[in-house]
Design a protein around this motif. Structure first.
Motif, PDB file in Angstrom:
ATOM      1  N   LYS A   6     -39.277  -0.170  35.945  1.00 27.62           N
ATOM      2  CA  LYS A   6     -38.026   0.570  36.056  1.00 27.62           C
ATOM      3  C   LYS A   6     -37.839   1.518  34.886  1.00 27.62           C
ATOM      4  N   GLU A   7     -37.252   2.673  35.149  1.00 28.62           N
ATOM      5  CA  GLU A   7     -36.948   3.609  34.078  1.00 28.62           C
ATOM      6  C   GLU A   7     -35.719   3.147  33.300  1.00 28.62           C
ATOM      7  N   VAL A   8     -35.700   3.498  32.016  1.00 35.12           N
ATOM      8  CA  VAL A   8     -34.538   3.197  31.172  1.00 35.12           C
ATOM      9  C   VAL A   8     -33.991   4.501  30.607  1.00 35.12           C
ATOM     10  N   ASP A   9     -32.721   4.454  30.221  1.00 32.27           N
ATOM     11  CA  ASP A   9     -32.045   5.643  29.707  1.00 32.27           C
ATOM     12  C   ASP A   9     -32.213   5.803  28.195  1.00 32.27           C
ATOM     13  N   VAL A  59     -33.309  -1.947  25.288  1.00 31.68           N
ATOM     14  CA  VAL A  59     -33.399  -0.903  26.308  1.00 31.68           C
ATOM     15  C   VAL A  59     -32.044  -0.803  27.009  1.00 31.68           C
ATOM     16  N   THR A  60     -31.692   0.419  27.374  1.00 28.59           N
ATOM     17  CA  THR A  60     -30.420   0.664  28.053  1.00 28.59           C
ATOM     18  C   THR A  60     -30.693   1.249  29.431  1.00 28.59           C
ATOM     19  N   ALA A  61     -30.128   0.621  30.440  1.00 30.56           N
ATOM     20  CA  ALA A  61     -30.236   1.107  31.814  1.00 30.56           C
ATOM     21  C   ALA A  61     -28.929   0.803  32.528  1.00 30.56           C
ATOM     22  N   ALA A  62     -28.408   1.778  33.249  1.00 28.73           N
ATOM     23  CA  ALA A  62     -27.131   1.631  33.957  1.00 28.73           C
ATOM     24  C   ALA A  62     -26.043   1.117  33.022  1.00 28.73           C
ATOM     25  N   ASN A  65     -27.224  -2.970  28.023  1.00 24.84           N
ATOM     26  CA  ASN A  65     -28.268  -3.181  27.031  1.00 24.84           C
ATOM     27  C   ASN A  65     -28.987  -4.504  27.285  1.00 24.84           C
ATOM     28  N   LEU A 174     -37.600  -4.012  33.328  1.00 24.09           N
ATOM     29  CA  LEU A 174     -37.371  -2.913  32.390  1.00 24.09           C
ATOM     30  C   LEU A 174     -38.467  -2.838  31.329  1.00 24.09           C
ATOM     31  N   LYS A 218     -36.789   7.450  31.112  1.00 26.50           N
ATOM     32  CA  LYS A 218     -36.519   8.318  32.256  1.00 26.50           C
ATOM     33  C   LYS A 218     -36.855   9.780  31.959  1.00 26.50           C
TER      34      LYS A 218
END
Length: 318
Positions: A6-9, A59-62, A65, A174, A218
């Motif tokens: 999955k991509e992370v921000d 990692v940060t996604a949506a 953290n 992630l 991402k």
């Protein structure tokens, strides 16, 4: 085999231990934040450097953290002391991962685990991380033994070993642990003076427990973390691309094990291969060695970042 990553921000990396420290460097940027020797407005805060490595990764996604602790430093207390000096919230750690079973990477694991104090927290590692005996062989008469990690030590520290030779998904996809890394390049041949005994037979230690962590930022590509890259940093990158199906590399961070007379001849070869891979950032740490770090900086000055104990790196998707 391709594993969906999955991509992370955003990816934040805080080095809890590395071989180098300069508390007066004043080299902060939008990406780099250096440790400061301050408690309030007093110069009383120390950050320890040792021949060891430890990273805490968030990692940060949506807008959420997630945190993993990768490697644990050399001595029993140094990584924890640095975490406290840096005001790092270790309670956020959800899972641990060990790159390989050498003391400069597992030395502080029990101290950190007991401080975090989460019952049966998983620690992902290769089963060969428990291999013993392992030693540095200088001659038939002179062998220097390496301390060994045991399953009992991890369990007594409240950890649950997750042993795997294959790539392993962390934090709900992630982060990926690389699993065993194939040796495909002609010039990355391992460490000829490190030995082990298996089934009563002495052999060069292949250090097959060498594991990397892999993330996807991402729109920018892979961020790859290595402990010592005993499989070879180029082999590690090639493997990360293969198992994720992602060709673009945004950053490669960690020990590349290019120090000493055995490895110095391949520094230019490895550097040329890194230039061909063309990461946006390259951050050699720990066992990469002074000559290799200086050469990489000279050849890739706009991509190079000098790492230290206490350094925080922040990579954003936007």
């Amino acid at each position: 085999m391709t594993i969906y990553l999955k991509e992370v921000d955003a990816i934040e990396l805080v080095t809890l231990q590395d071989n180098y420290i300069d508390l007066l460097s004043q080299s902060d940027t939008d990406i780099i934040c250096r440790a400061k020797p301050l408690n309030g407005n007093e110069v009383t805060n120390s950050i320890l450097a040792e021949h060891g490595f430890s990273l805490i990764i968030t990692v940060t996604a949506a807008d959420k953290n997630r945190t993993v602790l990768y490697d644990f430093g050399f001595s029993k207390d140094a990584a924890l002391q640095n975490a406290q000096a840096l005001n790092v919230d270790l309670s956020a750690v959800e899972v641990m991962a060990l790159s390989h079973g050498h003391l400069d990477h597992f030395g502080g694991i029990s101290t950190l685990a007991r401080h975090i104090n989460k019952k049966e927290m998983a620690v992902v590692l290769h089963p060969a991380a428990f291999k013993t005996p392992r030693y540095l062989k200088l001659s038939e008469e002179f062998k220097i033994n390496f301390p060994s990690l045991t399953r009992r030590e991890l369990e007594d520290s409240g950890l649950r070993p997750v042993e795997t030779r294959e790539p392993h998904v962390l934090l709900d996809g992630l982060v990926i642990s690389s699993g065993e890394i194939p040796r495909s390049t002609a010039y990355e041949k391992g460490v000829p003076y490190l030995y082990c005994v298996e089934n009563g037979v002495e052999k060069q230690d292949p250090i097959e427990d060498d594991l990397a962590l892999i993330m996807s930022l991402k729109g920018k590509g892979l961020v790859i973390l290595t402990g010592c890259a005993h499989a070879g940093v180029i082999n590690t990158i090639l493997h990360a691309k293969e198992i994720t199906g992602i060709n673009q590399v945004h950053a490669i961070i960690g020990g590349f094990h290019l120090t000493g007379p055995v490895f110095e001849p391949i520094i230019p070869v490895v550097t040329d291969a890194l230039k061909e891979i063309n990461p946006r950032y390259i951050v050699p740490t720990h066992c990469t060695g002074r000559k290799a770090i200086m050469h990489i900086e000279k050849e890739m000055p706009d991509r190079f970042i000098l790492n230290m104990s206490g350094t925080k790196l922040l990579f954003n998707a936007n």
